[in-house]
Scaffold this motif. Structure first.
Motif, PDB file in Angstrom:
ATOM      1  N   VAL A  48       0.864  -1.188   0.000  1.00  0.00           N
ATOM      2  CA  VAL A  48       0.000   0.000   0.000  1.00  0.00           C
ATOM      3  C   VAL A  48       0.898   1.235   0.000  1.00  0.00           C
ATOM      4  O   VAL A  48       1.784   1.370   0.853  1.00  0.00           O
ATOM      5  N   MET A  49       0.651   2.133  -0.970  1.00  0.00           N
ATOM      6  CA  MET A  49       1.442   3.355  -1.102  1.00  0.00           C
ATOM      7  C   MET A  49       0.512   4.559  -1.188  1.00  0.00           C
ATOM      8  O   MET A  49      -0.607   4.458  -1.711  1.00  0.00           O
ATOM      9  N   ARG A  50       0.983   5.682  -0.672  1.00  0.00           N
ATOM     10  CA  ARG A  50       0.250   6.947  -0.799  1.00  0.00           C
ATOM     11  C   ARG A  50       1.150   7.977  -1.471  1.00  0.00           C
ATOM     12  O   ARG A  50       2.323   8.126  -1.100  1.00  0.00           O
ATOM     13  N   HIS A  51       0.563   8.647  -2.455  1.00  0.00           N
ATOM     14  CA  HIS A  51       1.237   9.765  -3.119  1.00  0.00           C
ATOM     15  C   HIS A  51       0.547  11.033  -2.644  1.00  0.00           C
ATOM     16  O   HIS A  51      -0.603  11.299  -3.023  1.00  0.00           O
ATOM     17  N   GLN A  52       1.237  11.793  -1.802  1.00  0.00           N
ATOM     18  CA  GLN A  52       0.612  12.955  -1.174  1.00  0.00           C
ATOM     19  C   GLN A  52       1.457  14.199  -1.461  1.00  0.00           C
ATOM     20  O   GLN A  52       2.641  14.256  -1.112  1.00  0.00           O
ATOM     21  N   ASP A  53       0.812  15.139  -2.150  1.00  0.00           N
ATOM     22  CA  ASP A  53       1.513  16.364  -2.553  1.00  0.00           C
ATOM     23  C   ASP A  53       2.797  16.051  -3.315  1.00  0.00           C
ATOM     24  O   ASP A  53       3.830  16.727  -3.159  1.00  0.00           O
ATOM     25  N   GLY A  54       2.745  15.005  -4.138  1.00  0.00           N
ATOM     26  CA  GLY A  54       3.874  14.641  -4.978  1.00  0.00           C
ATOM     27  C   GLY A  54       4.955  13.833  -4.289  1.00  0.00           C
ATOM     28  O   GLY A  54       5.977  13.522  -4.906  1.00  0.00           O
ATOM     29  N   VAL A  55       4.741  13.475  -3.032  1.00  0.00           N
ATOM     30  CA  VAL A  55       5.745  12.717  -2.264  1.00  0.00           C
ATOM     31  C   VAL A  55       5.181  11.332  -1.949  1.00  0.00           C
ATOM     32  O   VAL A  55       4.043  11.197  -1.487  1.00  0.00           O
ATOM     33  N   TRP A  56       6.003  10.288  -2.172  1.00  0.00           N
ATOM     34  CA  TRP A  56       5.584   8.920  -1.905  1.00  0.00           C
ATOM     35  C   TRP A  56       5.781   8.557  -0.440  1.00  0.00           C
ATOM     36  O   TRP A  56       6.815   8.846   0.156  1.00  0.00           O
ATOM     37  N   ASN A  57       4.758   7.901   0.137  1.00  0.00           N
ATOM     38  CA  ASN A  57       4.832   7.352   1.493  1.00  0.00           C
ATOM     39  C   ASN A  57       4.414   5.884   1.447  1.00  0.00           C
ATOM     40  O   ASN A  57       3.377   5.552   0.857  1.00  0.00           O
ATOM     41  N   THR A  58       5.206   5.023   2.081  1.00  0.00           N
ATOM     42  CA  THR A  58       4.878   3.605   2.130  1.00  0.00           C
ATOM     43  C   THR A  58       4.034   3.333   3.367  1.00  0.00           C
ATOM     44  O   THR A  58       4.521   3.434   4.497  1.00  0.00           O
ATOM     45  N   LEU A  59       2.766   2.987   3.164  1.00  0.00           N
ATOM     46  CA  LEU A  59       1.883   2.653   4.278  1.00  0.00           C
ATOM     47  C   LEU A  59       1.975   1.173   4.637  1.00  0.00           C
ATOM     48  O   LEU A  59       1.736   0.804   5.792  1.00  0.00           O
ATOM     49  N   GLN A  60       2.308   0.331   3.674  1.00  0.00           N
ATOM     50  CA  GLN A  60       2.507  -1.101   3.910  1.00  0.00           C
ATOM     51  C   GLN A  60       3.534  -1.603   2.910  1.00  0.00           C
ATOM     52  O   GLN A  60       3.275  -1.638   1.709  1.00  0.00           O
ATOM     53  N   PRO A  61       4.741  -1.978   3.369  1.00  0.00           N
ATOM     54  CA  PRO A  61       5.739  -2.504   2.424  1.00  0.00           C
ATOM     55  C   PRO A  61       5.271  -3.857   1.875  1.00  0.00           C
ATOM     56  O   PRO A  61       4.328  -4.467   2.388  1.00  0.00           O
ATOM     57  N   TRP A  62       5.962  -4.328   0.846  1.00  0.00           N
ATOM     58  CA  TRP A  62       5.587  -5.622   0.268  1.00  0.00           C
ATOM     59  C   TRP A  62       5.666  -6.703   1.349  1.00  0.00           C
ATOM     60  O   TRP A  62       6.700  -6.926   1.961  1.00  0.00           O
ATOM     61  N   THR A  63       4.515  -7.360   1.585  1.00  0.00           N
ATOM     62  CA  THR A  63       4.367  -8.315   2.683  1.00  0.00           C
ATOM     63  C   THR A  63       3.723  -9.594   2.162  1.00  0.00           C
ATOM     64  O   THR A  63       2.741  -9.548   1.403  1.00  0.00           O
ATOM     65  N   ASP A  64       4.259 -10.746   2.578  1.00  0.00           N
ATOM     66  CA  ASP A  64       3.702 -12.024   2.160  1.00  0.00           C
ATOM     67  C   ASP A  64       2.328 -12.252   2.783  1.00  0.00           C
ATOM     68  O   ASP A  64       2.066 -11.836   3.918  1.00  0.00           O
ATOM     69  N   SER A  65       1.456 -12.931   2.034  1.00  0.00           N
ATOM     70  CA  SER A  65       0.148 -13.325   2.543  1.00  0.00           C
ATOM     71  C   SER A  65      -0.268 -14.623   1.875  1.00  0.00           C
ATOM     72  O   SER A  65      -0.228 -14.736   0.640  1.00  0.00           O
ATOM     73  N   SER A  66      -0.678 -15.591   2.683  1.00  0.00           N
ATOM     74  CA  SER A  66      -1.133 -16.878   2.142  1.00  0.00           C
ATOM     75  C   SER A  66      -2.470 -16.749   1.414  1.00  0.00           C
ATOM     76  O   SER A  66      -2.871 -17.665   0.690  1.00  0.00           O
ATOM     77  N   ALA A  67      -3.163 -15.629   1.605  1.00  0.00           N
ATOM     78  CA  ALA A  67      -4.458 -15.428   0.939  1.00  0.00           C
ATOM     79  C   ALA A  67      -4.288 -15.096  -0.540  1.00  0.00           C
ATOM     80  O   ALA A  67      -5.240 -15.254  -1.325  1.00  0.00           O
ATOM     81  N   ILE A  68      -3.105 -14.663  -0.937  1.00  0.00           N
ATOM     82  CA  ILE A  68      -2.874 -14.227  -2.319  1.00  0.00           C
ATOM     83  C   ILE A  68      -2.361 -15.402  -3.139  1.00  0.00           C
ATOM     84  O   ILE A  68      -1.338 -16.002  -2.812  1.00  0.00           O
ATOM     85  N   LEU A  69      -3.077 -15.724  -4.204  1.00  0.00           N
ATOM     86  CA  LEU A  69      -2.663 -16.818  -5.079  1.00  0.00           C
ATOM     87  C   LEU A  69      -1.579 -16.335  -6.040  1.00  0.00           C
ATOM     88  O   LEU A  69      -1.535 -15.157  -6.411  1.00  0.00           O
TER      89      LEU A  69
END
Length: 314
Positions: free
Chosen positions: A223-244
């Motif tokens: 999950v990423m947010r682009h706010q006023d042209g600046v990137w913020n990482t709200l959730q880094p790449w994270t493993d999940s068994s729910a994702i095929l």
């Protein structure tokens, strides 16, 4: 005697018949003036009309065919096999082309899916339902060389997004949400491009302010947010068994009720955050991208359907 020898067999037989003798005894002429020259005999195989037998066989064959067709239709309906001609034709075409058959959506099914009244079911009111067989969603169709190629593939019933390495592309619905909503989509990251990703664009206000929620072909989410042209990482790449993994279908869902933003994959909650109070919900859409570390030049994401609901405030 000569007359008898030269006369036809049928006339000779009539003159020697018992009927002729009796007529002579009564002093009547041996032969009635109305009598026919030839004897009427029952038909045999040589004189029978050959078409009579053909017609009979045709009627019997038609009856047997109708019985067989009725039994086959009854068995198909009991087994739940599609009997509508469009689906039968699609199944036959798919078998010849060695591919999986598509589910056909009739006009009756479509009108039943999206009724003019749009009833509220389980607190949701369906406002958009598109399986891309006859696209109605206002999604983009565009091409930017060496960046992305986006559009509908009608014969495959998908919305396809191809994105070059290191880029992210999105396609907005142009529905500026004033009411709480839920967005659902069926996505497949191509098996050959595992480092490609699919997901949602949300809280879009302009090109400098929006959020991206994504899942990739390696079973991770971000999950990423682009706010006023600046990137913020709200959730880094994270493993999940729910994702095929890449090549398989993932049903993604996004909810924004104005107070919280939630992100699901296959009915498993991946991410949730408190929304900033008194902020507009903005626009939403679909995304696709390819990580800079990808070994493939182009990532491919296919969306099979899209649904948008308005949530009941009560």
């Amino acid at each position: 005697m000569a007359n008898q020898e030269t006369a036809p067999f049928e006339q000779h037989a009539i003159q020697d018949s018992t009927s002729s003798r009796k007529r002579a005894e009564l002093r009547l002429s041996e032969r009635r003036t109305t009598a026919k020259d030839t004897i009427q005999r029952p038909p045999n195989n040589l004189t029978r009309n050959p078409y009579v037998g053909c017609v009979g066989m045709l009627l019997i064959g038609s009856f047997l065919f109708l019985m067989a067709a009725t039994l086959m239709m009854t068995a198909a309906m009991m087994m739940g096999v599609p009997t509508a001609w469009p689906q039968v034709r699609e199944n036959l075409t798919a078998w010849i082309a060695h591919r999986q058959p598509r589910d056909m959506v009739t006009e009756a099914d479509r009108s039943a899916t999206v009724s003019p009244v749009n009833p509220v079911i389980d607190g949701r009111r369906l406002v958009l339902d598109d399986d891309f067989s006859r696209p109605t969603a206002p999604l983009a169709e565009m091409e930017t060389p060496d960046r992305w190629l986006i559009g509908f593939v009608i014969d495959q019933n998908v919305y396809r997004m191809r994105v070059w390495r290191g880029f992210t592309a999105w396609s907005r619905l142009h529905f500026v949400q004033a009411a709480p909503f839920r967005l659902e989509a069926d996505s497949v990251v191509a098996q050959e491009t595992q480092r490609g990703y699919a997901g949602f664009l949300t809280r879009y206000y302009d090109d400098a302010n929006y959020m991206l929620l994504a899942v990739d072909g390696e079973g991770r989410f971000n999950v990423m947010r682009h706010q006023d042209g600046v990137w913020n990482t709200l959730q880094p790449w994270t493993d999940s068994s729910a994702i095929l993994p890449a090549g398989e279908h993932n049903v993604l869902a996004l909810e924004d009720d104005g107070q919280a933003i939630r992100f699901w994959c296959n009915n498993v909650l991946l991410f949730a955050m408190v929304a900033e109070p008194n902020t507009p919900l903005g626009d939403v859409g679909l995304i696709a991208g390819s990580k800079s570390s990808s070994s493939s030049d182009v990532a491919e994401v296919n969306y099979s359907w899209l649904k948008l609901y308005e949530l009941n405030n009560e």
